[in-house]
Design a protein around this motif. Structure first.
Motif, PDB file in Angstrom:
ATOM      1  N   LEU A 126      26.830  36.552  38.709  1.00  0.00           N
ATOM      2  CA  LEU A 126      28.007  36.090  37.974  1.00  0.00           C
ATOM      3  C   LEU A 126      29.141  37.108  38.065  1.00  0.00           C
ATOM      4  O   LEU A 126      30.317  36.742  38.203  1.00  0.00           O
ATOM      5  CB  LEU A 126      27.654  35.824  36.508  1.00  0.00           C
ATOM      6  CG  LEU A 126      26.759  34.611  36.239  1.00  0.00           C
ATOM      7  CD1 LEU A 126      26.465  34.486  34.750  1.00  0.00           C
ATOM      8  CD2 LEU A 126      27.419  33.332  36.756  1.00  0.00           C
ATOM      9  N   GLU A 127      28.784  38.385  38.003  1.00  0.00           N
ATOM     10  CA  GLU A 127      29.800  39.426  38.162  1.00  0.00           C
ATOM     11  C   GLU A 127      30.293  39.471  39.612  1.00  0.00           C
ATOM     12  O   GLU A 127      31.467  39.754  39.871  1.00  0.00           O
ATOM     13  CB  GLU A 127      29.236  40.785  37.751  1.00  0.00           C
ATOM     14  CG  GLU A 127      28.959  40.907  36.266  1.00  0.00           C
ATOM     15  CD  GLU A 127      30.211  40.661  35.442  1.00  0.00           C
ATOM     16  OE1 GLU A 127      31.190  41.412  35.601  1.00  0.00           O
ATOM     17  OE2 GLU A 127      30.217  39.700  34.641  1.00  0.00           O
ATOM     18  N   GLY A 128      29.387  39.183  40.538  1.00  0.00           N
ATOM     19  CA  GLY A 128      29.816  39.080  41.932  1.00  0.00           C
ATOM     20  C   GLY A 128      30.832  37.974  42.122  1.00  0.00           C
ATOM     21  O   GLY A 128      31.818  38.127  42.854  1.00  0.00           O
ATOM     22  N   ASP A 129      30.612  36.851  41.429  1.00  0.00           N
ATOM     23  CA  ASP A 129      31.581  35.751  41.482  1.00  0.00           C
ATOM     24  C   ASP A 129      32.936  36.187  40.929  1.00  0.00           C
ATOM     25  O   ASP A 129      33.994  35.801  41.450  1.00  0.00           O
ATOM     26  CB  ASP A 129      31.068  34.554  40.684  1.00  0.00           C
ATOM     27  CG  ASP A 129      29.934  33.816  41.393  1.00  0.00           C
ATOM     28  OD1 ASP A 129      29.700  34.101  42.588  1.00  0.00           O
ATOM     29  OD2 ASP A 129      29.298  32.966  40.749  1.00  0.00           O
ATOM     30  N   LYS A 130      32.904  36.991  39.863  1.00  0.00           N
ATOM     31  CA  LYS A 130      34.164  37.479  39.292  1.00  0.00           C
ATOM     32  C   LYS A 130      34.924  38.341  40.302  1.00  0.00           C
ATOM     33  O   LYS A 130      36.154  38.262  40.395  1.00  0.00           O
ATOM     34  CB  LYS A 130      33.890  38.286  38.021  1.00  0.00           C
ATOM     35  CG  LYS A 130      33.436  37.452  36.838  1.00  0.00           C
ATOM     36  CD  LYS A 130      33.207  38.326  35.614  1.00  0.00           C
ATOM     37  CE  LYS A 130      32.709  37.503  34.432  1.00  0.00           C
ATOM     38  NZ  LYS A 130      32.457  38.357  33.237  1.00  0.00           N
ATOM     39  N   ALA A 131      34.190  39.150  41.050  1.00  0.00           N
ATOM     40  CA  ALA A 131      34.835  39.979  42.072  1.00  0.00           C
ATOM     41  C   ALA A 131      35.480  39.099  43.141  1.00  0.00           C
ATOM     42  O   ALA A 131      36.597  39.379  43.609  1.00  0.00           O
ATOM     43  CB  ALA A 131      33.811  40.923  42.701  1.00  0.00           C
TER      44      ALA A 131
END
Length: 231
Positions: A126-131
């Motif tokens: 999910l944090e990867g998606d934010k990046a």
């Protein structure tokens, strides 16, 4: 009005004119047919009802056409947009690239987020998606009539700039690298690497991508957070 607004109005006018002519001819007859006032009002009422009914039908029909056109446009946008980032997707990019190869000179940038696997492994997908969304938002500012930005797949993006030289494309890529490296994500700077090229007269889609990918590989190998190019 089934034949359209203009033709429908014309045919209705002709029909009423014919009726008026027939009434006039009867009035000139030595023994005219007597038409009561009630009959005249009935004719007028039918005419008004005819106009109201078919005007309503015409308005409804055009409203339905407009709604259908809007839905078709929405479906088209969804079909060519990456759901996560809002950029164009690979299918749209492939069509754009094929079209430009036939008619235009352009610069091509293949961009990859550095250490993206580490971001996913450390902070979760999910944090990867934010990046991905953060990088995409920076690229959106480049979108114009001459620049197409798309998500190529995974953590890779493509920018195609129509009518640019190799030096101009390198400058744009360098600016992107600098801007993104100014963004902090989980207390660390984000960074990207770029492979740059321009199209040649004998290019096809594959050759353009291969040159940019080769340049991107060198950028990764030479330390990341940088731009490399192939002419």
């Amino acid at each position: 009005y089934l034949v359209g607004r203009n033709w429908g109005s014309l045919l209705s006018a002709i029909a009423f004119a014919v009726c008026a002519f027939i009434v006039y001819q009867h009035s000139q007859n030595p023994e005219p047919v007597k038409v009561g006032l009630g009959s005249v009002f009935n004719i007028i009422e039918v005419a008004i009802a005819h106009i109201i009914l078919f005007r309503f039908y015409e308005k409804t029909r055009f409203a339905a056409y407009d709604t259908l056109a809007e839905k078709n446009q929405l479906i088209k946008r969804l079909a060519e947009t990456d759901k996560l980032t809002g950029l164009f997707n690979r299918e749209k990019l492939d069509r754009t690239l094929s079209s430009l190869l036939k008619s235009s000179n352009f610069g091509f940038i293949l961009l990859d987020i550095d250490y993206f696997k580490e971001i996913n492994d450390t902070y979760g997908h999910l944090e990867g998606d934010k990046a991905l969304v953060i990088v995409a938002s920076k690229l959106k500012s480049l979108s114009s009539s001459k620049a197409v930005c798309a998500r190529w797949g995974g953590e890779e993006f493509v920018i195609i700039i129509e009518g640019t030289t190799l030096d101009e494309t390198k400058e744009i890529a360098t600016s992107i690298v600098k801007d993104i490296n100014g963004i902090y994500f989980h207390e660390k700077r984000l960074s990207v690497s770029c492979g740059v090229t321009i199209n040649h007269s004998d290019d096809n889609t594959l050759t353009v991508i291969e040159r940019a990918d080769s340049a991107l590989y060198r950028a990764k190998k030479n330390g990341r957070n940088r731009v490399e190019f192939n002419e």
